[in-house]
Design a protein around this motif. Structure first.
Motif, PDB file in Angstrom:
ATOM      1  N   THR A   3     -11.872   0.446  25.826  1.00  0.00           N
ATOM      2  CA  THR A   3     -12.127   1.095  24.531  1.00  0.00           C
ATOM      3  C   THR A   3     -13.435   1.886  24.560  1.00  0.00           C
ATOM      4  N   HIS A   4     -14.474   1.257  25.119  1.00  0.00           N
ATOM      5  CA  HIS A   4     -15.756   1.950  25.217  1.00  0.00           C
ATOM      6  C   HIS A   4     -15.662   3.175  26.137  1.00  0.00           C
ATOM      7  N   ALA A   5     -14.888   3.035  27.224  1.00  0.00           N
ATOM      8  CA  ALA A   5     -14.730   4.167  28.138  1.00  0.00           C
ATOM      9  C   ALA A   5     -14.029   5.324  27.443  1.00  0.00           C
ATOM     10  N   SER A   6     -12.959   5.023  26.708  1.00  0.00           N
ATOM     11  CA  SER A   6     -12.230   6.074  25.987  1.00  0.00           C
ATOM     12  C   SER A   6     -13.102   6.715  24.916  1.00  0.00           C
ATOM     13  N   GLY A   8     -16.406   6.868  24.907  1.00  0.00           N
ATOM     14  CA  GLY A   8     -17.442   7.668  25.560  1.00  0.00           C
ATOM     15  C   GLY A   8     -16.919   9.016  26.023  1.00  0.00           C
ATOM     16  N   LEU A   9     -15.743   9.028  26.641  1.00  0.00           N
ATOM     17  CA  LEU A   9     -15.172  10.291  27.121  1.00  0.00           C
ATOM     18  C   LEU A   9     -14.859  11.234  25.974  1.00  0.00           C
ATOM     19  N   GLU A  10     -14.360  10.690  24.880  1.00  0.00           N
ATOM     20  CA  GLU A  10     -14.059  11.533  23.718  1.00  0.00           C
ATOM     21  C   GLU A  10     -15.336  12.114  23.114  1.00  0.00           C
ATOM     22  N   LEU A  11     -16.395  11.309  23.081  1.00  0.00           N
ATOM     23  CA  LEU A  11     -17.666  11.808  22.547  1.00  0.00           C
ATOM     24  C   LEU A  11     -18.260  12.893  23.444  1.00  0.00           C
ATOM     25  N   ALA A  15     -19.110  16.612  22.352  1.00  0.00           N
ATOM     26  CA  ALA A  15     -20.421  17.232  22.567  1.00  0.00           C
ATOM     27  C   ALA A  15     -20.265  18.613  23.196  1.00  0.00           C
ATOM     28  N   LYS A  16     -19.351  18.744  24.139  1.00  0.00           N
ATOM     29  CA  LYS A  16     -19.111  20.053  24.768  1.00  0.00           C
ATOM     30  C   LYS A  16     -18.605  21.055  23.746  1.00  0.00           C
ATOM     31  N   PHE A  17     -17.764  20.564  22.825  1.00  0.00           N
ATOM     32  CA  PHE A  17     -17.253  21.456  21.783  1.00  0.00           C
ATOM     33  C   PHE A  17     -18.387  21.880  20.842  1.00  0.00           C
ATOM     34  N   GLU A  18     -19.248  20.918  20.511  1.00  0.00           N
ATOM     35  CA  GLU A  18     -20.345  21.235  19.601  1.00  0.00           C
ATOM     36  C   GLU A  18     -21.348  22.191  20.226  1.00  0.00           C
ATOM     37  N   GLU A  19     -21.513  22.109  21.561  1.00  0.00           N
ATOM     38  CA  GLU A  19     -22.456  23.002  22.239  1.00  0.00           C
ATOM     39  C   GLU A  19     -22.056  24.463  22.080  1.00  0.00           C
ATOM     40  N   ALA A  20     -20.770  24.696  21.899  1.00  0.00           N
ATOM     41  CA  ALA A  20     -20.288  26.074  21.767  1.00  0.00           C
ATOM     42  C   ALA A  20     -20.023  26.447  20.301  1.00  0.00           C
ATOM     43  N   SER A  21     -20.519  25.648  19.381  1.00  0.00           N
ATOM     44  CA  SER A  21     -20.282  25.916  17.964  1.00  0.00           C
ATOM     45  C   SER A  21     -21.606  25.877  17.202  1.00  0.00           C
ATOM     46  N   GLU A  22     -21.499  25.938  15.887  1.00  0.00           N
ATOM     47  CA  GLU A  22     -22.706  25.923  15.078  1.00  0.00           C
ATOM     48  C   GLU A  22     -23.331  24.526  14.989  1.00  0.00           C
ATOM     49  N   VAL A  30     -24.835  13.330  20.595  1.00  0.00           N
ATOM     50  CA  VAL A  30     -23.441  12.880  20.770  1.00  0.00           C
ATOM     51  C   VAL A  30     -23.148  12.665  22.252  1.00  0.00           C
ATOM     52  N   LYS A  31     -23.628  13.568  23.081  1.00  0.00           N
ATOM     53  CA  LYS A  31     -23.425  13.444  24.523  1.00  0.00           C
ATOM     54  C   LYS A  31     -24.125  12.201  25.071  1.00  0.00           C
ATOM     55  N   ALA A  32     -25.333  11.951  24.583  1.00  0.00           N
ATOM     56  CA  ALA A  32     -26.084  10.775  25.032  1.00  0.00           C
ATOM     57  C   ALA A  32     -25.363   9.487  24.640  1.00  0.00           C
ATOM     58  N   PHE A  33     -24.846   9.456  23.416  1.00  0.00           N
ATOM     59  CA  PHE A  33     -24.126   8.268  22.961  1.00  0.00           C
ATOM     60  C   PHE A  33     -22.837   8.078  23.751  1.00  0.00           C
TER      61      PHE A  33
END
Length: 208
Positions: A3-6, A8-11, A15-22, A30-33
């Motif tokens: 569960t934690h692995a899933s 983490g990967l989703e977060l 984070a990658k999506f947020e890096e390319a958005s506002e 989010v990436k760190a978490f």
């Protein structure tokens, strides 16, 4: 751990999506978490593997239980045999006493009663001999079981004591490492958040 692995990967994907958005300012946190969640899943998987190894004496104990129950059943069966033979002896003795009383009440005796007394007497002797053997067998099984159970209890006590100590140490080590991981994650998020806020506070460059 899965569960934690899933999570983490989703977060990390978020984070990658947020890096390319506002929402790029919140992406580092989010990436760190997410990264911490993935590392925690690995830590949990390792702790689970250690727990399986440490708790091996418990599995061995459960594997011995059928043999322990069989030994107990053998003792019960031997005791039942003794009790059955004792009951048979008691019944046969009562029959002998009854026949002797009948034979004594007749003048000159009775041939049929005499023959019956001899037959019942032989049955009584056979039952008494069998009862002696059954008692010896029961005593042997009882003594052997007591010795085996005492040995098993000593071995299990030592094994379980060691097992619990190692299990407690492994769980404490997991808790310490997990706490350190959460602390590092919180620090990283705090640093990233502060950096993001400082970046937002900068004045825009003047146009020439």
């Amino acid at each position: 751990s899965d569960t934690h692995a899933s999570l983490g990967l989703e977060l990390i994907k978020l984070a990658k999506f947020e890096e390319a958005s506002e929402y790029e300012a919140s992406a580092p946190a989010v990436k760190a978490f997410g990264g911490s969640a993935v590392r925690l899943s690995r830590l949990q998987r390792s702790a689970t593997g250690q727990a399986v190894q440490v708790l091996q004496p418990l599995h061995e104990h459960l594997g011995l239980m059928p043999a322990v129950h069989a030994a107990g059943d053998a003792r019960k069966k031997a005791l039942l045999t003794v009790q059955t033979l004792n009951a048979e002896i008691h019944r046969t003795r009562a029959a002998v006493s009854k026949l002797e009383a009948m034979w004594g009440s007749m003048v000159g005796g009775d041939a049929s009663i005499t023959g019956k007394l001899a037959e019942v007497g032989r049955e009584l002797a056979t039952a008494e001999s069998a009862c002696v053997v059954a008692k010896e067998q029961y005593a042997l099984i009882k003594e052997r079981n007591a010795e085996e159970f005492e040995r098993l209890n000593k071995e299990r006590k030592a094994a379980f004591t060691t097992m619990l100590v190692h299990f407690a140490k492994s769980q404490a080590n997991y808790a310490d490492r997990a706490a350190a991981l959460y602390s590092a994650c919180a620090t990283e998020i705090e640093v990233n958040t502060a950096a993001g806020a400082k970046g937002k506070g900068k004045a825009p460059a003047a146009e020439e």
